[in-house]
Design a protein around this motif. Structure first.
Motif, PDB file in Angstrom:
ATOM      1  N   GLN A 154      67.296  27.633 -80.662  1.00 41.35           N
ATOM      2  CA  GLN A 154      66.393  26.908 -81.526  1.00 41.35           C
ATOM      3  C   GLN A 154      66.784  25.504 -82.211  1.00 41.35           C
ATOM      4  OE1 GLN A 154      66.572  30.174 -84.522  1.00 41.35           O
ATOM      5  NE2 GLN A 154      64.243  30.190 -84.500  1.00 41.35           N
ATOM      6  N   THR A 155      68.045  25.113 -81.452  1.00 43.89           N
ATOM      7  CA  THR A 155      68.441  23.710 -81.735  1.00 43.89           C
ATOM      8  C   THR A 155      67.575  22.744 -80.947  1.00 43.89           C
ATOM      9  OG1 THR A 155      70.561  24.569 -82.319  1.00 43.89           O
ATOM     10  CG2 THR A 155      70.365  22.026 -81.977  1.00 43.89           C
ATOM     11  N   ILE A 156      66.904  21.960 -81.196  1.00 44.56           N
ATOM     12  CA  ILE A 156      66.093  21.097 -80.494  1.00 44.56           C
ATOM     13  C   ILE A 156      65.985  19.771 -81.099  1.00 44.56           C
ATOM     14  CG2 ILE A 156      64.522  23.241 -79.907  1.00 44.56           C
ATOM     15  CD1 ILE A 156      62.452  21.808 -81.912  1.00 44.56           C
ATOM     16  N   LEU A 157      65.714  18.649 -80.550  1.00 48.36           N
ATOM     17  CA  LEU A 157      65.510  17.301 -80.775  1.00 48.36           C
ATOM     18  C   LEU A 157      63.833  17.089 -80.679  1.00 48.36           C
ATOM     19  CD1 LEU A 157      68.338  15.295 -78.813  1.00 48.36           C
ATOM     20  CD2 LEU A 157      68.288  16.089 -81.029  1.00 48.36           C
ATOM     21  N   ALA A 158      63.353  17.327 -81.879  1.00 49.89           N
ATOM     22  CA  ALA A 158      62.004  17.587 -82.060  1.00 49.89           C
ATOM     23  C   ALA A 158      61.235  16.002 -81.862  1.00 49.89           C
ATOM     24  CB  ALA A 158      61.335  18.231 -83.284  1.00 49.89           C
ATOM     25  N   TRP A 159      60.180  15.843 -81.032  1.00 51.94           N
ATOM     26  CA  TRP A 159      59.386  14.798 -81.148  1.00 51.94           C
ATOM     27  C   TRP A 159      58.108  14.883 -81.533  1.00 51.94           C
ATOM     28  CZ3 TRP A 159      55.586  16.523 -78.062  1.00 51.94           C
ATOM     29  CH2 TRP A 159      55.747  17.526 -77.111  1.00 51.94           C
ATOM     30  N   GLY A 160      57.718  16.291 -82.096  1.00 48.83           N
ATOM     31  CA  GLY A 160      56.463  16.770 -82.607  1.00 48.83           C
ATOM     32  C   GLY A 160      56.590  17.425 -83.807  1.00 48.83           C
ATOM     33  N   MET A 161      55.602  17.302 -84.661  1.00 50.38           N
ATOM     34  CA  MET A 161      55.559  18.186 -85.861  1.00 50.38           C
ATOM     35  C   MET A 161      54.184  18.447 -86.311  1.00 50.38           C
ATOM     36  SD  MET A 161      57.108  16.861 -89.681  1.00 50.38           S
ATOM     37  CE  MET A 161      56.643  18.036 -91.170  1.00 50.38           C
ATOM     38  N   ASN A 162      54.042  19.874 -86.504  1.00 49.21           N
ATOM     39  CA  ASN A 162      52.604  20.157 -86.862  1.00 49.21           C
ATOM     40  C   ASN A 162      51.421  19.794 -85.928  1.00 49.21           C
ATOM     41  OD1 ASN A 162      54.175  21.200 -89.167  1.00 49.21           O
ATOM     42  ND2 ASN A 162      53.273  19.783 -90.554  1.00 49.21           N
ATOM     43  N   GLY A 163      51.607  19.949 -84.679  1.00 48.42           N
ATOM     44  CA  GLY A 163      50.968  19.429 -83.718  1.00 48.42           C
ATOM     45  C   GLY A 163      50.620  18.097 -83.362  1.00 48.42           C
ATOM     46  N   LYS A 164      51.269  17.282 -83.970  1.00 52.41           N
ATOM     47  CA  LYS A 164      51.132  15.864 -83.780  1.00 52.41           C
ATOM     48  C   LYS A 164      52.519  15.085 -83.376  1.00 52.41           C
ATOM     49  CE  LYS A 164      47.727  15.539 -87.377  1.00 52.41           C
ATOM     50  NZ  LYS A 164      47.114  15.005 -88.655  1.00 52.41           N
ATOM     51  N   ASP A 165      52.609  13.924 -83.022  1.00 45.66           N
ATOM     52  CA  ASP A 165      53.650  13.125 -82.874  1.00 45.66           C
ATOM     53  C   ASP A 165      54.404  13.151 -84.128  1.00 45.66           C
ATOM     54  OD1 ASP A 165      52.996  12.592 -80.366  1.00 45.66           O
ATOM     55  OD2 ASP A 165      52.335  10.757 -80.504  1.00 45.66           O
ATOM     56  N   LEU A 166      55.653  13.340 -84.063  1.00 46.33           N
ATOM     57  CA  LEU A 166      56.566  13.194 -85.278  1.00 46.33           C
ATOM     58  C   LEU A 166      56.331  11.621 -86.062  1.00 46.33           C
ATOM     59  CD1 LEU A 166      59.058  14.555 -86.645  1.00 46.33           C
ATOM     60  CD2 LEU A 166      60.572  13.238 -85.306  1.00 46.33           C
ATOM     61  N   SER A 167      56.277  11.655 -87.270  1.00 47.34           N
ATOM     62  CA  SER A 167      55.915  10.369 -88.084  1.00 47.34           C
ATOM     63  C   SER A 167      57.452   9.698 -88.326  1.00 47.34           C
ATOM     64  CB  SER A 167      55.228  10.888 -89.315  1.00 47.34           C
ATOM     65  OG  SER A 167      56.214  11.398 -90.214  1.00 47.34           O
ATOM     66  N   VAL A 168      57.272   8.415 -88.615  1.00 54.59           N
ATOM     67  CA  VAL A 168      58.306   7.687 -88.994  1.00 54.59           C
ATOM     68  C   VAL A 168      59.015   8.379 -90.451  1.00 54.59           C
ATOM     69  CG1 VAL A 168      59.132   5.443 -89.824  1.00 54.59           C
ATOM     70  CG2 VAL A 168      57.558   5.774 -87.809  1.00 54.59           C
ATOM     71  N   GLY A 169      58.137   8.642 -91.162  1.00 54.80           N
ATOM     72  CA  GLY A 169      58.824   9.213 -92.372  1.00 54.80           C
ATOM     73  C   GLY A 169      59.710  10.387 -92.516  1.00 54.80           C
ATOM     74  N   HIS A 170      59.373  11.273 -91.258  1.00 53.55           N
ATOM     75  CA  HIS A 170      59.741  12.541 -90.998  1.00 53.55           C
ATOM     76  C   HIS A 170      60.862  12.260 -89.870  1.00 53.55           C
ATOM     77  CE1 HIS A 170      56.297  14.357 -93.094  1.00 53.55           C
ATOM     78  NE2 HIS A 170      57.334  14.988 -93.569  1.00 53.55           N
ATOM     79  N   LEU A 176      66.774  15.968 -85.173  1.00 50.69           N
ATOM     80  CA  LEU A 176      67.447  17.336 -84.802  1.00 50.69           C
ATOM     81  C   LEU A 176      66.841  18.462 -85.735  1.00 50.69           C
ATOM     82  CD1 LEU A 176      70.119  18.644 -83.573  1.00 50.69           C
ATOM     83  CD2 LEU A 176      71.200  18.317 -85.675  1.00 50.69           C
ATOM     84  N   ARG A 177      66.604  19.677 -85.020  1.00 52.22           N
ATOM     85  CA  ARG A 177      66.283  20.742 -85.921  1.00 52.22           C
ATOM     86  C   ARG A 177      67.242  21.754 -85.637  1.00 52.22           C
ATOM     87  NH1 ARG A 177      63.921  20.238 -90.226  1.00 52.22           N
ATOM     88  NH2 ARG A 177      63.947  22.429 -90.125  1.00 52.22           N
ATOM     89  N   VAL A 178      67.975  22.248 -86.537  1.00 53.00           N
ATOM     90  CA  VAL A 178      68.912  23.323 -86.319  1.00 53.00           C
ATOM     91  C   VAL A 178      68.920  24.226 -87.503  1.00 53.00           C
ATOM     92  CG1 VAL A 178      70.796  21.878 -87.484  1.00 53.00           C
ATOM     93  CG2 VAL A 178      71.563  23.796 -86.295  1.00 53.00           C
ATOM     94  N   GLU A 179      67.965  25.299 -87.109  1.00 51.52           N
ATOM     95  CA  GLU A 179      67.102  25.999 -88.066  1.00 51.52           C
ATOM     96  C   GLU A 179      68.230  26.938 -88.914  1.00 51.52           C
ATOM     97  OE1 GLU A 179      64.439  24.864 -88.419  1.00 51.52           O
ATOM     98  OE2 GLU A 179      63.708  24.192 -86.803  1.00 51.52           O
ATOM     99  N   ARG A 180      69.298  27.104 -88.693  1.00 50.35           N
ATOM    100  CA  ARG A 180      70.258  27.984 -89.242  1.00 50.35           C
ATOM    101  C   ARG A 180      71.057  27.280 -90.466  1.00 50.35           C
ATOM    102  NH1 ARG A 180      69.791  27.717 -84.896  1.00 50.35           N
ATOM    103  NH2 ARG A 180      71.624  26.716 -84.601  1.00 50.35           N
ATOM    104  N   GLN A 181      70.784  26.141 -90.643  1.00 50.47           N
ATOM    105  CA  GLN A 181      71.732  25.238 -91.804  1.00 50.47           C
ATOM    106  C   GLN A 181      70.572  24.392 -92.558  1.00 50.47           C
ATOM    107  OE1 GLN A 181      73.980  24.373 -87.826  1.00 50.47           O
ATOM    108  NE2 GLN A 181      75.241  23.469 -89.573  1.00 50.47           N
ATOM    109  N   LEU A 182      71.092  23.770 -93.515  1.00 54.49           N
ATOM    110  CA  LEU A 182      70.602  23.265 -94.537  1.00 54.49           C
ATOM    111  C   LEU A 182      69.805  21.787 -94.167  1.00 54.49           C
ATOM    112  CD1 LEU A 182      73.147  23.721 -97.656  1.00 54.49           C
ATOM    113  CD2 LEU A 182      70.612  24.458 -97.379  1.00 54.49           C
ATOM    114  N   GLY A 183      69.198  21.304 -94.943  1.00 56.00           N
ATOM    115  CA  GLY A 183      68.331  20.175 -94.553  1.00 56.00           C
ATOM    116  C   GLY A 183      69.009  18.651 -94.325  1.00 56.00           C
ATOM    117  N   TYR A 184      70.043  18.671 -94.997  1.00 53.43           N
ATOM    118  CA  TYR A 184      70.906  17.410 -94.298  1.00 53.43           C
ATOM    119  C   TYR A 184      71.625  17.342 -93.221  1.00 53.43           C
ATOM    120  CZ  TYR A 184      75.198  20.143 -95.932  1.00 53.43           C
ATOM    121  OH  TYR A 184      76.197  21.093 -96.096  1.00 53.43           O
TER     122      TYR A 184
END
Length: 222
Positions: A154-170, A176-184
């Motif tokens: 589940q550790t991925i380098l995400a280029w998409g979010m919610n079915g769209k390209d990742l936004s600048v704000g996100h 990085l998405r590392v789903e077993r750890q906190l947001g920072y």
């Protein structure tokens, strides 16, 4: 220091328990599309304040490259199109911020494990450092993972979010998405992945911007 040491016991315990779970191949919970949050807020930096990043964003990241370097046998320089062409993983997971809010979102990206395999990670590597485009008062943002965390499915380098390209704000073009750890720990605006033996000579040696500047725990496990 005494308080920090006491609180650190919880982080150490979370780390040890999660490492046992990683060995078993356990995954963080994943959710159905109808459970996704209607709003997934942005947080922290929403536009890195550098000329180079703004130029990349204006060109829709056509000239941007992800560098994979450090203790690897074959350093990589990959465009966003090349990353999108690699095998990807899509997961719907919950983001938990240290500030107390959470949101469920869908992420699509390339497993970090595949990049490390392609770059031929050397046996001497113990950590992966994520170098980012944003900075705080002139200090570049970075985060780090140990190798077991970096190669988890589940550790991925995400280029998409919610079915769209990742936004600048996100965090576009890559976060990085590392789903077993906190947001920072979910570093945004990733520019380079660097394999290292030790974290001691990076920043102030604690493994991440917030760890160095505000005493956050390195692992930040949930």
């Amino acid at each position: 220091p005494v308080t920090q040491a006491i609180l650190g016991l919880g982080d150490t315990a979370a780390y040890e328990v999660q490492r046992l779970a990683v060995v078993r191949g356990d995954l963080a919970p994943e959710y159905r599309p109808d459970q996704m949050s209607p709003v997934f807020r942005t947080n922290g930096t929403t536009m890195p304040d550098t000329d180079s990043y703004r130029a990349h964003a204006a060109s829709k990241f056509r000239e941007w490259r992800l560098e994979v370097r450090g203790l690897v046998g074959q350093p990589l320089s990959l465009s966003l199109d090349q990353l999108r062409a690699m095998p990807s993983r899509t997961q719907i997971t919950r983001h938990d911020c240290v500030e107390g809010w959470s949101a469920i979102g869908q992420w699509t990206g390339v497993p970090l494990r595949l990049l490390l395999e392609q770059a031929r990670l050397l046996p001497s590597a113990r950590y992966v450092v994520l170098r980012c485009a944003d900075n705080y008062d002139g200090t570049p943002y970075y985060e780090s993972l140990d190798i077991p965390g970096a190669i988890h499915p589940q550790t991925i380098l995400a280029w998409g979010m919610n079915g769209k390209d990742l936004s600048v704000g996100h965090g576009a073009p890559l976060r990085l998405r590392v789903e077993r750890q906190l947001g920072y720990k979910q570093a945004k605006y990733v520019m380079a992945v660097e394999a290292v033996t030790s974290l001691l000579e990076i920043g102030s040696g604690k493994g991440g911007y917030w760890e160095d500047s505000a005493g956050y725990q390195w692992f930040g496990g949930i």
